[in-house]
Design an enzyme around this catalytic site. Structure first.
Site, PDB file in Angstrom:
ATOM      1  N   GLY A   1       0.815  -1.223   0.000  1.00  0.00           N
ATOM      2  CA  GLY A   1       0.000   0.000   0.000  1.00  0.00           C
ATOM      3  C   GLY A   1       0.844   1.267   0.000  1.00  0.00           C
TER       4      GLY A   1
ATOM      5  CD  GLU B   1      -1.372  -1.227  -3.725  1.00  0.00           C
ATOM      6  OE1 GLU B   1      -1.303  -1.387  -2.490  1.00  0.00           O
ATOM      7  OE2 GLU B   1      -2.129  -1.884  -4.447  1.00  0.00           O
TER       8      GLU B   1
HETATM    9  N1  CO8 Z   1       1.844  -3.682   9.005  1.00  0.00           N
HETATM   10  C1  CO8 Z   1       1.900  -3.673  10.346  1.00  0.00           C
HETATM   11  N2  CO8 Z   1       3.045  -3.480  11.028  1.00  0.00           N
HETATM   12  C2  CO8 Z   1       4.169  -3.284  10.314  1.00  0.00           C
HETATM   13  C3  CO8 Z   1       4.181  -3.273   8.910  1.00  0.00           C
HETATM   14  C4  CO8 Z   1       2.947  -3.490   8.239  1.00  0.00           C
HETATM   15  N3  CO8 Z   1       2.833  -3.452   6.911  1.00  0.00           N
HETATM   16  N4  CO8 Z   1       5.445  -3.075   8.485  1.00  0.00           N
HETATM   17  C5  CO8 Z   1       6.200  -2.950   9.588  1.00  0.00           C
HETATM   18  N5  CO8 Z   1       5.441  -3.077  10.687  1.00  0.00           N
HETATM   19  C6  CO8 Z   1       5.859  -3.005  12.088  1.00  0.00           C
HETATM   20  C7  CO8 Z   1       6.598  -4.269  12.514  1.00  0.00           C
HETATM   21  O1  CO8 Z   1       5.673  -5.287  12.854  1.00  0.00           O
HETATM   22  C8  CO8 Z   1       7.393  -3.771  13.682  1.00  0.00           C
HETATM   23  O2  CO8 Z   1       6.537  -3.674  14.799  1.00  0.00           O
HETATM   24  P1  CO8 Z   1       7.080  -4.134  16.268  1.00  0.00           P
HETATM   25  O3  CO8 Z   1       8.201  -3.203  16.564  1.00  0.00           O
HETATM   26  O4  CO8 Z   1       5.885  -3.947  17.151  1.00  0.00           O
HETATM   27  O5  CO8 Z   1       7.522  -5.541  16.118  1.00  0.00           O
HETATM   28  C9  CO8 Z   1       7.750  -2.347  13.286  1.00  0.00           C
HETATM   29  O6  CO8 Z   1       6.824  -1.980  12.248  1.00  0.00           O
HETATM   30  C10 CO8 Z   1       9.154  -2.222  12.706  1.00  0.00           C
HETATM   31  O7  CO8 Z   1       9.291  -3.167  11.666  1.00  0.00           O
HETATM   32  P2  CO8 Z   1      10.515  -4.204  11.546  1.00  0.00           P
HETATM   33  O8  CO8 Z   1      11.047  -4.528  12.915  1.00  0.00           O
HETATM   34  O9  CO8 Z   1      10.073  -5.348  10.709  1.00  0.00           O
HETATM   35  O10 CO8 Z   1      11.574  -3.283  10.785  1.00  0.00           O
HETATM   36  P3  CO8 Z   1      12.742  -3.766   9.827  1.00  0.00           P
HETATM   37  O11 CO8 Z   1      13.555  -2.552   9.540  1.00  0.00           O
HETATM   38  O12 CO8 Z   1      13.418  -4.974  10.367  1.00  0.00           O
HETATM   39  O13 CO8 Z   1      12.006  -4.240   8.465  1.00  0.00           O
HETATM   40  C11 CO8 Z   1      10.430  -3.988   6.655  1.00  0.00           C
HETATM   41  C12 CO8 Z   1      11.341  -3.286   7.689  1.00  0.00           C
HETATM   42  C13 CO8 Z   1      11.286  -4.741   5.621  1.00  0.00           C
HETATM   43  C14 CO8 Z   1       9.638  -2.893   5.959  1.00  0.00           C
HETATM   44  C15 CO8 Z   1       9.499  -4.999   7.378  1.00  0.00           C
HETATM   45  O14 CO8 Z   1       8.887  -4.330   8.491  1.00  0.00           O
HETATM   46  C16 CO8 Z   1       8.408  -5.547   6.516  1.00  0.00           C
HETATM   47  O15 CO8 Z   1       8.653  -6.433   5.715  1.00  0.00           O
HETATM   48  N6  CO8 Z   1       7.155  -5.020   6.685  1.00  0.00           N
HETATM   49  C17 CO8 Z   1       6.017  -5.518   5.966  1.00  0.00           C
HETATM   50  C18 CO8 Z   1       6.023  -4.998   4.556  1.00  0.00           C
HETATM   51  C19 CO8 Z   1       4.844  -5.559   3.794  1.00  0.00           C
HETATM   52  O16 CO8 Z   1       4.703  -6.743   3.582  1.00  0.00           O
HETATM   53  N7  CO8 Z   1       3.976  -4.638   3.332  1.00  0.00           N
HETATM   54  C20 CO8 Z   1       2.845  -4.967   2.512  1.00  0.00           C
HETATM   55  C21 CO8 Z   1       1.618  -5.167   3.348  1.00  0.00           C
HETATM   56  S1  CO8 Z   1       0.280  -5.756   2.377  1.00  0.00           S
HETATM   57  C22 CO8 Z   1      -0.338  -4.377   1.635  1.00  0.00           C
HETATM   58  O17 CO8 Z   1       0.173  -3.285   1.759  1.00  0.00           O
HETATM   59  C23 CO8 Z   1      -1.537  -4.611   0.788  1.00  0.00           C
HETATM   60  C24 CO8 Z   1      -2.271  -3.327   0.454  1.00  0.00           C
HETATM   61  C25 CO8 Z   1      -3.619  -3.605  -0.130  1.00  0.00           C
HETATM   62  C26 CO8 Z   1      -4.577  -4.102   0.905  1.00  0.00           C
HETATM   63  C27 CO8 Z   1      -5.914  -4.357   0.299  1.00  0.00           C
HETATM   64  C28 CO8 Z   1      -6.987  -4.607   1.333  1.00  0.00           C
HETATM   65  C29 CO8 Z   1      -7.330  -6.054   1.593  1.00  0.00           C
END
Ligand code: CO8
Length: 260
Positions: A111, A114
């Protein structure tokens, strides 16, 4: 208006800086934040003095996608409603009266990629990372990614990025046309503001009509699109700014546009 997840700053010349601010979750978009973004853009529509909006993210991330912890529990119909909320919100950005620049400072995933693509122009920090990780989570892109990404970079790259979930850096994003410019992190916002000021210095109605012609024309056949362009071109001649712009040129002076 007070927001929980948005910081709104009024800069000079009608430029607004919107910072998406849910830093602990890397600015992941939850429903509440999407509703706030929707409200913000609706508010901006009413403000005649606004000329350009810049969207950026707080901290090291632009937007790390939709909120996975919220989505994890969705039923199919809740997921549909969430996708609709995101799509409607991003459509507000795409159709916003004034140009919107995404200043992508870090992760722009799912997103997050997007929302940047719903903006008119993307500039990126050399530290930015783009990607569509959805199929790795068992879902498709749902905030317009299958459509806008293909239109921007072509179906070949869009398909590769979506099917493989490969994250790309700013240089590759520049090469495939996903972003217009890449800057060092510390100069990103200044460069975005510089671009916004350039946009703000021109005839507001002409900029608005140009945006409408590009956005609406790109979604139709070429004959209809040319008709849209002609209509907007004609409409310019009903504005004071057209008279001012041409008079200033002919009299070798700087134009002063009033946005009417
Ligand atoms: N959602 C919720 N929490 C998140 C997200 C996310 N997308 N991304 C990061 N966070 C949170 C982590 O859970 C973490 O929380 P906590 O400290 O409580 O554990 C905090 O942010 C920091 O993240 P990281 O420790 O993972 O940080 P890193 O620097 O190690 O990694 C990354 C950074 C690579 C960005 C990693 O966090 C990651 O891979 N995040 C997810 C990315 C992802 O997959 N995004 C796509 C989501 S799906 C989407 O966007 C679909 C959109 C359309 C939806 C349509 C409706 C149905």
């Amino acid at each position: 208006m007070e927001y929980k997840f948005l910081i709104v700053e009024e800069k000079e010349n009608g430029v607004i800086l919107l910072t998406l601010n849910r830093e602990k979750s890397l600015n992941a978009l939850n429903s509440e934040m999407l509703r706030e973004i929707n409200t913000f853009f609706a508010e901006m529509e009413k403000k005649e003095e606004v000329r350009c909006i810049i969207v950026t993210g707080a901290g090291k991330s632009f937007v790390a996608g939709a909120d996975i912890s919220e989505m994890a529990k969705f039923t199919a119909s809740e997921a549909y409603d969430f996708a609709k909320l995101g799509m409607d919100t991003f459509m507000e950005i795409e159709k916003c009266r004034v140009p919107v620049i995404a200043a992508v400072n870090g992760f722009a995933l799912g997103g997050g990629c997007e929302i940047s693509i719903a903006c008119d122009i993307r500039v990126a920090s050399s530290k930015a990372k783009f990607g569509q990780p959805e199929v790795g989570l068992g879902i498709t892109p749902g905030f317009g990614g299958t459509q806008r990404l293909s239109r921007l970079v072509g179906p070949g790259y869009a398909k590769e990025l979506i099917y493989t979930t490969r994250m790309i850096n700013a240089e590759e994003a520049l090469r495939i046309g996903l972003v217009n410019h890449v800057y060092e992190p510390e100069e990103l916002l200044d460069k975005a503001i510089e671009m916004a000021n350039s946009i703000a210095s021109h005839a507001p109605k002409a900029v608005e009509y140009s945006k409408q012609a590009i956005v609406n024309g790109s979604q139709t056949d070429i004959d209809t699109a040319m008709q849209i362009e002609k209509t907007h071109f004609g409409l310019c001649f009903a504005t004071n700014d057209q008279k001012e712009g041409m008079d200033a040129f002919l009299n070798k002076r700087k134009s002063e546009f009033e946005g009417k």
